[in-house]
Write a protein that holds these residues in place. Structure first.
Motif, PDB file in Angstrom:
ATOM      1  N   GLY A  95       0.819  -1.153  -0.248  1.00 41.38           N
ATOM      2  CA  GLY A  95       0.025   0.097  -0.230  1.00 41.38           C
ATOM      3  C   GLY A  95       0.989   1.038  -0.098  1.00 41.38           C
ATOM      4  N   GLN A  96       0.322   2.352   0.692  1.00 38.35           N
ATOM      5  CA  GLN A  96       1.136   3.484   0.565  1.00 38.35           C
ATOM      6  C   GLN A  96       1.822   3.640   2.116  1.00 38.35           C
ATOM      7  OE1 GLN A  96      -1.744   6.685   0.046  1.00 38.35           O
ATOM      8  NE2 GLN A  96      -2.184   6.257  -1.891  1.00 38.35           N
ATOM      9  N   ASP A  97       2.117   2.744   2.815  1.00 37.54           N
ATOM     10  CA  ASP A  97       2.881   2.867   4.092  1.00 37.54           C
ATOM     11  C   ASP A  97       4.141   2.283   3.778  1.00 37.54           C
ATOM     12  OD1 ASP A  97       4.080   1.919   6.664  1.00 37.54           O
ATOM     13  OD2 ASP A  97       2.087   2.406   7.406  1.00 37.54           O
ATOM     14  N   PHE A  98       5.261   2.930   3.748  1.00 37.11           N
ATOM     15  CA  PHE A  98       6.456   2.540   3.187  1.00 37.11           C
ATOM     16  C   PHE A  98       7.222   1.680   4.341  1.00 37.11           C
ATOM     17  CE2 PHE A  98       8.560   5.727   0.140  1.00 37.11           C
ATOM     18  CZ  PHE A  98       7.464   5.872  -0.412  1.00 37.11           C
ATOM     19  N   GLU A  99       6.746   1.563   5.635  1.00 30.90           N
ATOM     20  CA  GLU A  99       7.155   0.799   6.749  1.00 30.90           C
ATOM     21  C   GLU A  99       6.769  -0.700   6.493  1.00 30.90           C
ATOM     22  OE1 GLU A  99       9.785   1.326   9.199  1.00 30.90           O
ATOM     23  OE2 GLU A  99      10.240   3.254   7.911  1.00 30.90           O
TER      24      GLU A  99
ATOM     25  N   ALA B  97       6.949  -9.975  -9.722  1.00 31.70           N
ATOM     26  CA  ALA B  97       7.468  -9.964  -8.145  1.00 31.70           C
ATOM     27  C   ALA B  97       8.701  -9.135  -8.271  1.00 31.70           C
ATOM     28  CB  ALA B  97       7.821 -11.344  -7.749  1.00 31.70           C
ATOM     29  N   LEU B  98       9.552  -9.403  -9.291  1.00 37.01           N
ATOM     30  CA  LEU B  98      11.026  -8.689  -9.337  1.00 37.01           C
ATOM     31  C   LEU B  98      10.596  -7.215  -9.586  1.00 37.01           C
ATOM     32  CD1 LEU B  98      12.955 -11.214 -11.299  1.00 37.01           C
ATOM     33  CD2 LEU B  98      13.145 -10.300  -8.711  1.00 37.01           C
ATOM     34  N   LEU B  99       9.717  -6.851 -10.532  1.00 34.27           N
ATOM     35  CA  LEU B  99       9.435  -5.353 -10.650  1.00 34.27           C
ATOM     36  C   LEU B  99       8.938  -4.880  -9.571  1.00 34.27           C
ATOM     37  CD1 LEU B  99       9.093  -3.158 -12.776  1.00 34.27           C
ATOM     38  CD2 LEU B  99       6.922  -4.006 -13.538  1.00 34.27           C
ATOM     39  N   LYS B 100       7.928  -5.422  -8.910  1.00 31.81           N
ATOM     40  CA  LYS B 100       7.346  -4.755  -7.561  1.00 31.81           C
ATOM     41  C   LYS B 100       8.670  -4.684  -6.511  1.00 31.81           C
ATOM     42  CE  LYS B 100       2.540  -6.358  -7.923  1.00 31.81           C
ATOM     43  NZ  LYS B 100       2.533  -6.475  -9.448  1.00 31.81           N
ATOM     44  N   LEU B 101       9.442  -5.704  -6.509  1.00 31.52           N
ATOM     45  CA  LEU B 101      10.379  -5.295  -5.488  1.00 31.52           C
ATOM     46  C   LEU B 101      11.378  -4.333  -5.791  1.00 31.52           C
ATOM     47  CD1 LEU B 101      11.588  -9.078  -4.935  1.00 31.52           C
ATOM     48  CD2 LEU B 101      10.404  -7.737  -3.343  1.00 31.52           C
ATOM     49  N   ALA B 102      11.675  -4.167  -7.074  1.00 31.51           N
ATOM     50  CA  ALA B 102      12.599  -2.966  -7.469  1.00 31.51           C
ATOM     51  C   ALA B 102      11.979  -1.772  -7.219  1.00 31.51           C
ATOM     52  CB  ALA B 102      12.975  -3.199  -9.106  1.00 31.51           C
ATOM     53  N   ASN B 103      10.584  -1.657  -7.670  1.00 32.06           N
ATOM     54  CA  ASN B 103      10.010  -0.351  -7.377  1.00 32.06           C
ATOM     55  C   ASN B 103       9.905   0.278  -6.088  1.00 32.06           C
ATOM     56  OD1 ASN B 103       9.220   0.652 -10.000  1.00 32.06           O
ATOM     57  ND2 ASN B 103       7.799  -0.997 -10.487  1.00 32.06           N
ATOM     58  N   ILE B 104       9.565  -1.041  -5.037  1.00 38.01           N
ATOM     59  CA  ILE B 104       9.528  -0.854  -3.516  1.00 38.01           C
ATOM     60  C   ILE B 104      10.664  -0.163  -2.950  1.00 38.01           C
ATOM     61  CG2 ILE B 104       9.160  -1.651  -1.154  1.00 38.01           C
ATOM     62  CD1 ILE B 104       7.004  -3.656  -2.685  1.00 38.01           C
ATOM     63  N   TYR B 105      11.648  -0.820  -3.726  1.00 38.10           N
ATOM     64  CA  TYR B 105      13.032  -0.450  -3.123  1.00 38.10           C
ATOM     65  C   TYR B 105      13.580   0.987  -3.576  1.00 38.10           C
ATOM     66  CZ  TYR B 105      14.330  -4.501  -0.277  1.00 38.10           C
ATOM     67  OH  TYR B 105      14.524  -5.366   0.637  1.00 38.10           O
ATOM     68  N   PHE B 106      12.948   1.591  -4.735  1.00 45.24           N
ATOM     69  CA  PHE B 106      13.144   2.771  -5.215  1.00 45.24           C
ATOM     70  C   PHE B 106      12.609   3.507  -4.469  1.00 45.24           C
ATOM     71  CE2 PHE B 106      12.593   6.471  -7.913  1.00 45.24           C
ATOM     72  CZ  PHE B 106      13.952   6.277  -8.934  1.00 45.24           C
ATOM     73  N   ASN B 107      11.279   3.374  -4.088  1.00 44.18           N
ATOM     74  CA  ASN B 107      10.639   4.259  -3.312  1.00 44.18           C
ATOM     75  C   ASN B 107      11.245   4.584  -1.797  1.00 44.18           C
ATOM     76  OD1 ASN B 107       8.535   4.903  -5.094  1.00 44.18           O
ATOM     77  ND2 ASN B 107       7.335   3.102  -4.285  1.00 44.18           N
ATOM     78  N   LEU B 108      11.864   3.504  -1.518  1.00 47.12           N
ATOM     79  CA  LEU B 108      12.571   3.558  -0.138  1.00 47.12           C
ATOM     80  C   LEU B 108      14.006   4.224  -0.406  1.00 47.12           C
ATOM     81  CD1 LEU B 108      11.515  -0.079   1.162  1.00 47.12           C
ATOM     82  CD2 LEU B 108      10.751   2.249   2.180  1.00 47.12           C
ATOM     83  N   HIS B 109      14.602   4.399  -1.655  1.00 44.31           N
ATOM     84  CA  HIS B 109      15.752   4.954  -1.873  1.00 44.31           C
ATOM     85  C   HIS B 109      16.719   4.239  -1.314  1.00 44.31           C
ATOM     86  CE1 HIS B 109      13.789   9.290  -1.456  1.00 44.31           C
ATOM     87  NE2 HIS B 109      13.122   8.586  -2.529  1.00 44.31           N
ATOM     88  N   GLN B 110      16.570   2.756  -1.533  1.00 44.82           N
ATOM     89  CA  GLN B 110      17.606   1.848  -1.132  1.00 44.82           C
ATOM     90  C   GLN B 110      18.044   1.309  -2.757  1.00 44.82           C
ATOM     91  OE1 GLN B 110      16.878  -1.176   1.710  1.00 44.82           O
ATOM     92  NE2 GLN B 110      15.515   0.141   2.720  1.00 44.82           N
ATOM     93  N   TRP B 111      19.223   2.007  -3.172  1.00 43.59           N
ATOM     94  CA  TRP B 111      19.627   1.962  -4.467  1.00 43.59           C
ATOM     95  C   TRP B 111      20.372   0.905  -4.784  1.00 43.59           C
ATOM     96  CZ3 TRP B 111      16.408   5.217  -5.777  1.00 43.59           C
ATOM     97  CH2 TRP B 111      16.029   6.431  -5.542  1.00 43.59           C
TER      98      TRP B 111
END
Length: 473
Positions: free
Chosen positions: A167-171, A195-209
């Motif tokens: 959802g919209q909650d990053f944590e 799954a891989l696309l979703k994982l990459a996008n979530i980590y992008f939002n978390l700024h974990q490059w």
């Protein structure tokens, strides 16, 4: 059977209290008098369906799950599960929020683990109907009881649970990611790509490059293998069956390059990014493109053009600003990430952009609105995070140029968005920025800041371990 008698006893008791006859109550419920009589007086009594139970409950004017606890045994009439009653009952329990009865039924079913495939099939049916939240208890049941730990069914259940929890909650998103990651490589190819696309996008939002790089690499490699296999299979026209994926295959291929390049850019590896921009700049060669695929290829072309301009501006090439602004005017969807790049670069290299912010003043007013989020081809979480980042950068720009009131305005907007998506690190950074310039704030801005902090405190109390334990109790 005591409990079966109990549900009938409850109905008989209410009939007497209401002064009903079988005939009058049959009219009240719409049930045939003979069927109703067979439910209560048959030898053995006729099983009660979920629909009939709901009609009876409604006629008595009770809450819709009034008889649900008693109905659990009706699902196991004569000691065996009867799927014609079990399935609709489980679905109704989830719909009305009675998870207690769901757990009771599933517990009884799991006395025989041969029922796991049936539970999995129900979860999949709900998921395909778009009822993600309703499917959760059933995927959880499969996960808890699946005896083959490397089964595809278990991996799919973890994946679907992961998708339903995003959802919209990053944590919370990060928690879901960490639970799911160990199962990603056990998925069939179509789910694996998603799954891989979703994982990459979530980590992008978390700024974990670094994590973005890792999953973008995995995505690019898998998409390349799948594409080659699809091209080979397509040669056999009579036996070819297209791999069904959530997005066109070209999306996974292109996103593998795009996300890798963006992660490199965020780490300052600008020359390296150029190589990956070339990987998605022109994907018209991709075989098997349908109309949707052709549209996706056009998006990648636009993104490549935008990111080439991004690189020039990020590296301080002021001469490219006019061209970039014209590009943004022609591509409204790129205004948000484009302004973020321009403002960040202005803060880094010290050039003025007041005229550019003025050009896009109206867009800045609506950029985080629900309408904008709904109409964009970017995901809502990415948009909200990008808005917050942009507002923070504009605030820094205003502070650098002594426009303190405007800077504080943008910091407050950024704080609201970071709080909404639970981006704690960025929220803390913005809080520190506000405190640095608090002395410059107006009375209205101080009140707005206080309201935000009150919401933070309220949210913290509601989500404290003691509060959660009290709710569960």
């Amino acid at each position: 059977m005591e409990n079966t008698t109990t549900i009938r006893s409850e109905i008989e008791k209410e009939l007497k209290l209401g002064g009903y006859t079988f005939n009058s109550f049959g009219q009240a419920t719409g049930l045939n008098r003979g069927i109703f009589s067979a439910m209560l007086n048959g030898n053995p009594p006729k099983p009660i369906s979920v629909r009939q139970m709901d009609l009876i409950t409604k006629a008595f004017n009770y809450p819709e799950d009034w008889l649900y606890d008693l109905y659990v045994d009706e699902c196991f009439y004569d000691g065996r599960p009867h799927w014609k009653r079990v399935k609709p009952f489980l679905i109704r329990c989830v719909e009305v929020g009675n998870l207690r009865c769901v757990e009771k039924v599933l517990s009884r079913l799991m006395e025989d683990l041969n029922h796991i495939p049936t539970i999995f099939a129900l979860a999949e049916e709900l998921y395909e109907e778009g009822k993600l939240k309703e499917a959760i208890p059933f995927y959880e049941c499969v996960i808890e009881n699946e005896k083959y730990q490397h089964s595809e069914r278990l991996a799919i259940s973890h994946y679907k649970l992961f998708v339903a929890s995003i959802g919209q909650d990053f944590e919370k998103n990060l928690e879901s990611v960490l639970k799911f990651i160990p199962y990603r490589n056990r998925l069939p190819e179509n789910y694996h790509l998603d799954a891989l696309l979703k994982l990459a996008n979530i980590y992008f939002n978390l700024h974990q490059w670094k994590e973005v790089e890792k999953y973008a690499d995995e995505l690019r490699n898998l998409a390349t293998v799948v594409y080659k296999n699809e091209v080979q299979k397509r040669k056999n026209k009579y036996k070819y069956k297209c791999l069904v994926t959530e997005r066109p295959l070209v999306v996974y291929y292109g996103q593998g390059y795009l996300l890798k390049g963006l992660a490199l850019e965020k780490q300052g590896f600008y020359e390296e990014e150029l190589e990956y921009i070339c990987g998605y700049r022109d994907l018209s060669w991709f075989e098997g493109l349908d109309q949707v695929g052709i549209m996706e290829v056009e998006k990648f072309r636009i993104w490549a053009e935008a990111n080439l301009l991004n690189l020039s501006v990020i590296m301080g090439n002021v001469e490219k600003l006019t061209e970039y602004v014209e590009f943004l005017k022609c591509n409204p969807q790129e205004v948000l990430p484009g302004l973020w790049t321009i403002t960040e670069s202005a803060n880094r290299h010290g050039f003025l952009i007041d005229n550019i912010l003025e050009i896009f003043a109206e867009e800045l007013k609506t950029v985080s609105s629900k309408v904008h989020v709904r109409e964009s081809y970017y995901e809502s979480t990415f948009i909200l995070d990008s808005c917050a980042n942009l507002f923070q950068q504009i605030a820094v720009y205003k502070f650098i140029h002594s426009s303190y009131s405007e800077g504080l305005h943008y910091i407050l907007q950024s704080l609201k968005l970071y709080f909404q998506i639970n981006n704690r690190n960025s929220f803390a950074e913005c809080t520190a920025l506000f405190e640095m310039y608090r002395i410059r704030s107006s009375e209205i801005q101080l009140l707005e800041y206080q309201k935000i902090m009150e919401e933070v405190l309220k949210n913290a109390k509601e989500n404290s371990p003691a509060s959660i334990a009290y709710k569960l109790g």
